[in-house]
Design a protein around this motif. Structure first.
Motif, short mmCIF file in Angstrom:
data_model
loop_
_atom_site.label_atom_id
_atom_site.label_comp_id
_atom_site.label_asym_id
_atom_site.label_seq_id
_atom_site.Cartn_x
_atom_site.Cartn_y
_atom_site.Cartn_z
N SER A 197 37.99 -95.98 60.61
CA SER A 197 36.67 -96.62 60.54
C SER A 197 36.74 -98.10 60.19
O SER A 197 35.80 -98.83 60.45
CB SER A 197 35.78 -95.90 59.51
N THR A 224 32.62 -90.83 58.96
CA THR A 224 32.25 -89.42 59.04
C THR A 224 32.13 -88.81 57.66
O THR A 224 31.12 -88.18 57.31
CB THR A 224 33.28 -88.64 59.87
N THR A 272 29.86 -94.57 66.15
CA THR A 272 28.44 -94.56 66.51
C THR A 272 27.79 -93.20 66.28
O THR A 272 26.60 -93.12 66.01
CB THR A 272 28.28 -94.98 67.99
N ILE A 298 44.57 -86.53 48.69
CA ILE A 298 44.69 -85.08 48.62
C ILE A 298 46.15 -84.71 48.92
O ILE A 298 46.68 -85.08 49.97
CB ILE A 298 43.75 -84.39 49.63
N GLU A 351 38.96 -90.11 48.81
CA GLU A 351 39.58 -90.98 49.83
C GLU A 351 40.87 -91.55 49.25
O GLU A 351 40.89 -92.03 48.13
CB GLU A 351 38.59 -92.09 50.22
N LEU A 400 31.91 -101.75 67.45
CA LEU A 400 30.83 -101.71 68.45
C LEU A 400 29.89 -100.53 68.19
O LEU A 400 30.34 -99.39 68.09
CB LEU A 400 31.47 -101.61 69.84
C1 LIG Z 1 41.04 -98.88 68.57
C2 LIG Z 1 39.78 -98.14 68.29
C3 LIG Z 1 38.55 -98.72 68.59
C4 LIG Z 1 37.38 -98.03 68.36
N1 LIG Z 1 36.21 -98.65 68.63
C5 LIG Z 1 35.06 -98.00 68.39
C6 LIG Z 1 33.84 -98.67 68.60
O1 LIG Z 1 33.82 -99.85 68.97
N2 LIG Z 1 32.69 -97.99 68.37
C7 LIG Z 1 32.69 -96.69 67.93
O2 LIG Z 1 31.63 -96.14 67.76
N3 LIG Z 1 33.86 -96.04 67.70
C8 LIG Z 1 35.04 -96.67 67.91
N4 LIG Z 1 36.22 -96.03 67.67
C9 LIG Z 1 36.22 -94.67 67.15
C10 LIG Z 1 35.90 -94.66 65.65
O3 LIG Z 1 36.49 -95.74 65.01
C11 LIG Z 1 36.40 -93.40 65.00
O4 LIG Z 1 36.06 -92.32 65.75
C12 LIG Z 1 35.78 -93.24 63.61
O5 LIG Z 1 35.96 -94.42 62.84
C13 LIG Z 1 36.43 -92.09 62.90
O6 LIG Z 1 35.89 -92.02 61.60
P1 LIG Z 1 36.35 -90.89 60.63
O7 LIG Z 1 35.60 -91.08 59.37
O8 LIG Z 1 36.24 -89.59 61.29
O9 LIG Z 1 37.90 -91.14 60.41
P2 LIG Z 1 38.60 -92.24 59.51
O10 LIG Z 1 37.81 -93.45 59.43
O11 LIG Z 1 40.00 -92.34 59.96
O12 LIG Z 1 38.55 -91.58 58.08
C14 LIG Z 1 39.49 -90.63 57.64
C15 LIG Z 1 39.86 -91.00 56.24
O13 LIG Z 1 40.64 -89.96 55.67
C16 LIG Z 1 41.52 -90.55 54.77
N5 LIG Z 1 42.59 -89.63 54.48
C17 LIG Z 1 43.61 -89.25 55.30
N6 LIG Z 1 44.43 -88.42 54.64
C18 LIG Z 1 43.92 -88.26 53.40
C19 LIG Z 1 44.33 -87.52 52.26
N7 LIG Z 1 45.43 -86.77 52.27
N8 LIG Z 1 43.58 -87.61 51.14
C20 LIG Z 1 42.45 -88.37 51.10
N9 LIG Z 1 42.03 -89.07 52.15
C21 LIG Z 1 42.74 -89.02 53.29
C22 LIG Z 1 41.96 -91.78 55.49
O14 LIG Z 1 42.49 -92.75 54.59
C23 LIG Z 1 40.71 -92.24 56.17
O15 LIG Z 1 40.02 -93.23 55.45
C24 LIG Z 1 37.42 -96.72 67.85
C25 LIG Z 1 38.64 -96.14 67.53
C26 LIG Z 1 39.80 -96.84 67.75
C27 LIG Z 1 41.09 -96.24 67.38
#
Ligand SMILES: Cc1cc2nc3c(=O)[nH]c(=O)nc-3n(C[C@H](O)[C@H](O)[C@H](O)COP(=O)(O)OP(=O)(O)OC[C@H]3O[C@@H](n4cnc5c(N)ncnc54)[C@H](O)[C@@H]3O)c2cc1C
Ligand SMILES: Cc1cc2nc3c(=O)[nH]c(=O)nc-3n(C[C@H](O)[C@H](O)[C@H](O)COP(=O)(O)OP(=O)(O)OC[C@H]3O[C@@H](n4cnc5c(N)ncnc54)[C@H](O)[C@@H]3O)c2cc1C
Lengths: 417, 548
Positions: B43, B15, B351, B170, B34, B49
């Motif tokens: 992520s 995201t 996705t 952060i 990050e 998937l």
């Molecule tokens: C078990 C599981 C299986 C899944 N399978 C799928 C799938 O097959 N297909 C699909 O489409 N989705 C899937 N999802 C959902 C998907 O993985 C998540 O919705 C998506 O990866 C979220 O991305 P994000 O960037 O929002 O969050 P994240 O990837 O969690 O990114 C947030 C980032 O913020 C960072 N952060 C946190 N605190 C701080 C701070 N204080 N300072 C700096 N950085 C910080 C973290 O280190 C992290 O890297 C799955 C989720 C789970 C739990």
């Protein structure tokens, strides 16, 4: 065919037992699925390297420190042996093999594959010449084509520990025909070292560098059958003491040791079958009556007066485990005390100073090395268990794995010879 | 140190990286921060998937539509991060048959190209499948390479002048007169702090979104929904295989690299940084795996890991987390909490990262009163490997590249085909001595042998490459050794939950190498298990302690 003794498992424990019994004129068969950890490990015989086991200071005199170790590890298999028997077993082992040096009252302190100190009791001459307490300067030579040996890492660690040696590293291209070959194994290099021309080119390449140092270290690849010649020739040409440092598996010194023991056994009339698995054994009224091996078409029964179980621990195949938390002994289904909760098998840390709990599992024995039941009664008087299969023989604890194999092998020879 | 920018984005998951690229492309000056490596949060711990939407066709129609639309877009804009495996939905004996019709019509309605195929055809495509399956449907599922995607997004953003700071956490959000004015980041390697002034801060911190909002004085409840997955030692299917039932534990198998991954479970946990993989999860997934592939348990489980789904809820969530919506949440904290200059995006799916990013960027524009339309739906991102431009990722490409001589050379990781020049190339472009980055970048140690040999090799190469011995400082050496120990320790966490049989033997060989041959436990490092590993070495796959 009827044997005096059948040995199951061709690791260090099984092979050593086989050699001793064959030397004692017994009719011996050795059956094994594979060749065990011998050909993967350093090729040295570690008897007691650290005491307390978690200490980072190596033991200098294992004989002297054994008592303290036994107090620290009240269940260790060494308790069934004691100082004199361990010492005698090392003497007996030296009778079986050529080129090993050392004794129970002094550990060699050798550089490990990462440049840590590896304390060990008996070592092949080429490894023993890496003794760190001698001090002086050493050049460590590696080869770009060999992925499993990093001289600069070894040298940096050695220097940082202030051991009294100064080391320098150099990585060179392997001469033809290995040059340009990107992924060579220690065994291939060892074969190449047996060619005079190959050695010649290496000598030419490093000659200048060698001038400023007392000793030259190579990965442990200085020949297989011709090892003694290779070593002598390099020393003569370089005018320096030459030594070997272990590599990642496969281990060339381990392979040499295996070949020596195998040769000894065959020379003394032993029968060796590698590649056949012992599937089960029968215990009737306190005695083993037969074991059965898997052959291409059927199960074949083998009978003997005595049976030695040297199948190793989980890694060797002597103990089996599964997803349901079961742990069992593979041949006789001997009782194995264990936790059924798999999580209790492991420590939180991979390098846990007290070792992994699962490594403690094994066959409980009496002083005659007969497997016993929970009331410590022998289950079969003509069955003996040796080596890594024994309960509480956690080799990472103080580095006692080879010592247990060699000493229990000798003890069984005493009992049966 | 001080920096200033227009937009500060917190979180380097799919995201955050998506938001960075979108805003940078719209002409904003941006910095992304990050705390670990890119994709180190959820992520990098997900199931991999690329949803077709089939999974939501019955229960969550909107999500299904969103998935198929985004699936179609991502296939065009980041094809090199996608393996076009295709997907199968199958019913095994005992599965409720009325669901399959609902599934089929749900897909049709949502615009998901679904097709029923003959059982024989399904078995021809996937010979290990349960021969007793009663119905089979194809959908356009795929698998995604998250590390490649996040790298592509941040590198593309950099071409528009955006900056990415990894290994920066952060620790505080700056406010002045009720408005957010920036944040303070701490370098997690050196401990240095950086103050970043910004006109607007976007929190894309996933399950950590609540923590970031709290720093800004806003109360946002993001629950962590833990899901566990297991990698098996063999790519037993080449298609994503789903059970055709109501979403359930352990009902999807995804082929990734040389392995196949089964998942997931779904359990609410209180702390997104600390949760356990429990034995029942492992048992359940192996049992469920057998329903799809009868020989499932004959393969070896290599490692288990878990990730946390960010699940936003206004009210307290019930215990069945599958009811909480998987759609995402975009919060303008000015209208919600009276705190201006601050936006939170959380929830959703991998996705749908692009769509979430687009809506977030739209909101940023609106708040700043500018009109700059987004173009990410039609901008094809650059494939670093020119020869494969416009193509989906395939397993064969790695080998093909090497055969063409690109970074070919000594093979260091046999399982995943990683070469010495690839490692040296990586090291030349990264300042940190973090072995786990090699894994994330190159898949080193991810295959069946789980890094037994290649970890030592990679460490040796890293030591040589960084010329650590030339510095001769003991601190550099100890740091380096600690990285090696931490890396192994993190692998251990992932492995120790699934160790029995052959895999346990493999572990004892690794112990022989690292303890017996290297004597790593006798070198001056903090022996792991008790201390907190360096953030970079934290296992992306392989969280965390074993449940007792
Ligand atoms: C078990 C599981 C299986 C899944 N399978 C799928 C799938 O097959 N297909 C699909 O489409 N989705 C899937 N999802 C959902 C998907 O993985 C998540 O919705 C998506 O990866 C979220 O991305 P994000 O960037 O929002 O969050 P994240 O990837 O969690 O990114 C947030 C980032 O913020 C960072 N952060 C946190 N605190 C701080 C701070 N204080 N300072 C700096 N950085 C910080 C973290 O280190 C992290 O890297 C799955 C989720 C789970 C739990
Ligand atoms: C890489 C490595 C490094 C090590 N480093 C050290 C060290 O530094 N210090 C130390 O003290 N120890 C070390 N060890 C441990 C030490 O090598 C062992 O403790 C010791 O060699 C055990 O020998 P063993 O003969 O009992 O068992 P093994 O060597 O395991 O041999 C068992 C044999 O039994 C055979 N077998 C098993 N089941 C059957 C069956 N059903 N039928 C027929 N045959 C069967 C196997 O094929 C094998 O040949 C290391 C081990 C490894 C693998």
């Amino acid at each position: 065919m009827n044997y005096d003794t059948v040995i199951i498992g061709a690791g260090l424990a099984g092979l050593t037992t086989a050699c001793h019994l064959a030397q004692a004129k017994q009719k011996v068969a050795l059956m094994s699925t594979g060749i065990g950890s011998l050909v993967l490990a350093s090729g040295c015989i570690d008897v007691l390297g650290f005491q307390p086991a978690a200490s980072q200071q190596p033991v200098i005199n294992p004989a002297k420190q054994l008592g303290a170790f036994l107090t620290e590890q009240p269940e260790h298999p060494y308790h069934h042996l004691g100082q004199a028997k361990i010492e005698a077993s090392l003497g007996a082992f030296l009778e079986l093999v050529e080129g090993y040096e050392g004794s129970f009252d002094k550990n060699w302190l050798l550089p490990s594959t990462a440049g840590a100190v590896h304390p060990t009791c008996l070592a092949p001459k080429a490894l023993a010449q890496g003794e760190l307490s001698q001090g002086g300067s050493m050049l460590i030579v590696g080869f770009k084509e060999l992925r499993d040996f990093y001289p600069s890492l070894i040298s940096h660690n050695l220097n940082a520990q202030n051991l009294g040696v100064q080391s320098e590293a150099i990585t060179i291209d392997a001469p033809p025909p290995l040059r340009e070959r990107m992924n060579i194994t220690p065994i291939e290099l060892a074969h190449a070292f047996e060619q005079a021309e190959f050695r010649q080119q290496i000598v030419t390449e490093i000659r200048d560098k060698v001038k400023n140092c007392n000793r030259v270290g190579f990965p442990a690849v200085l020949g297989l059958q011709q090892h003694a010649t290779v070593l002598a020739d390099l020393e003569r040409q370089l005018g320096r003491t030459v030594f070997e440092i272990s590599t990642l598996p496969p281990s060339v010194p381990g392979r040499r040791l295996f070949e020596q023991l195998r040769h000894y056994f065959l020379q003394h009339g032993g029968r060796l079958t590698i590649g056949s698995k012992v599937v089960d054994g029968t215990i009737e009224s306190g005695r083993v009556s037969q074991i059965r091996i898997e052959t291409a078409s059927r199960l074949q029964a083998i009978k003997a007066q005595n049976y030695i179980l040297a199948t190793g621990s989980i890694f060797g195949g002597g103990l089996q485990t599964d997803n349901e938390g079961r742990v069992w002994e593979a041949v006789f289904n001997l009782p194995i005390e264990h936790e059924t909760n798999r999580h209790a098998w492991f420590d939180k840390g991979f390098l846990a100073p007290q070792g992994q709990p699962v490594a403690r599992y094994g066959v409980q024995v009496n002083d005659r090395f007969n497997p016993v039941n929970s009331q410590t009664e022998p289950l079969a008087t003509n069955l003996h268990a040796v080596g890594g299969l024994l309960a509480n023989s956690v080799w990472t604890q103080g580095r006692t794995g080879d010592g247990v194999a060699v000493a229990t092998a000798w003890r069984v020879r005493e009992l049966l010879g | 140190m001080k920096k200033s920018t227009e937009i500060l984005i917190i979180g380097g998951g799919a995201t955050g990286c998506g938001v960075l690229f979108d805003l940078a492309q719209r002409g904003f000056k941006c910095i992304l921060v990050e705390r670990g490596a890119l994709s180190m949060g959820t992520s990098g711990r997900f199931h991999g998937l690329l949803h077709s939407g089939g999974r939501y066709a019955v229960n969550d129609f909107d999500a299904a539509v969103e998935c198929i639309e985004e699936n179609n877009i991502l296939r065009k804009v980041i094809p090199h991060c996608i393996e076009d495996t295709g997907g199968l939905f199958v019913s095994v004996p005992g599965d409720p048959l009325d669901f399959t019709d609902k599934f089929y019509f749900g897909c049709k309605q949502a615009g998901i190209p679904v097709e029923e195929i003959a059982i024989a055809e399904a078995l021809r495509r996937e010979p290990l499948l349960n021969p007793g399956i009663t119905r089979a449907f194809t959908v356009p599922d795929g698998s995604v390479e998250t590390w490649e995607a996040c790298r592509t997004l941040t590198e593309s953003a950099a071409e528009f002048g955006a900056e990415t700071l990894v290994y920066h956490e952060i620790v505080d959000i700056l406010k002045s007169q009720g408005k957010v004015t920036g944040a303070v980041a701490k370098n997690t390697v050196t401990g240095e702090t950086v103050t970043i002034e910004a006109d607007m801060v976007v929190s894309a911190a996933g399950a950590w979104g609540g923590q970031i909002a709290h720093m800004a004085g806003c109360e946002v409840t993001v629950y962590a929904g833990k899901g566990t997955m297991i990698a098996m030692n063999y790519r037993m299917v080449n298609t994503v295989v789903n059970r055709c039932i109501h979403p359930h534990d352990g009902d999807i198998i995804v082929p990734i690299g040389s392995v196949a991954v089964i998942g997931t479970t779904s359990v609410k946990v209180s702390d997104p940084d600390n949760y356990a993989i429990e034995d029942w999860e492992i048992k359940l997934m192996l049992d469920e795996g057998e329903k799809l592939i009868p020989t499932f348990k004959k393969f070896r489980a290599l490692r288990a890991w878990a990730g946390v789904r960010p699940l936003y809820q206004d009210k307290s969530a019930g215990s069945d987390l599958r009811d909480v919506t998987r759609k995402y949440t975009l919060l303008d904290h000015n209208s919600r909490d009276g705190v201006d200059g601050f936006v939170t995006i959380t929830g959703g799916k991998w996705t749908t990262y692009r769509l979430m990013a687009e809506h977030t960027a739209d909101l940023v524009c609106k708040k700043l009163n500018v009109t700059r339309p987004g173009k990410t739906a039609t901008t094809v991102l650059k494939n670093p490997h020119k020869d494969f431009a416009g193509q989906y990722f395939t397993l064969g490409q790695r080998l093909e590249k090497l055969e063409k001589g690109e970074l070919s050379g000594q093979l260091i990781c046999e399982c995943e085909i990683v070469t010495r020049p690839q490692i040296e190339h990586h090291l030349a472009h990264n300042d940190w001595n973090i072995i786990n980055d090699l894994r994330r970048d190159l898949r080193l140690g991810m295959g069946p042998c789980q890094g037994g040999f290649c970890t030592y090799r990679a460490a040796g190469i890293m030591h040589q490459h960084k010329q650590l011995s030339a510095t001769q400082t003991n601190k550099a050496l100890v740091d380096f050794l600690q990285a090696l120990v931490d890396f192994l320790q993190e692998r251990w966490k992932g492995m120790s939950t699934v160790l029995w049989g052959q895999h346990l033997r493999q572990m004892q060989l690794d112990e022989g190498i690292y303890v017996g041959l290297l004597g790593l436990d006798k070198l001056p490092t903090e022996l792991s298990g008790t201390n907190q590993p360096r953030l970079g070495e934290i296992e992306t796959e392989g969280y965390y302690e074993i449940g007792h």
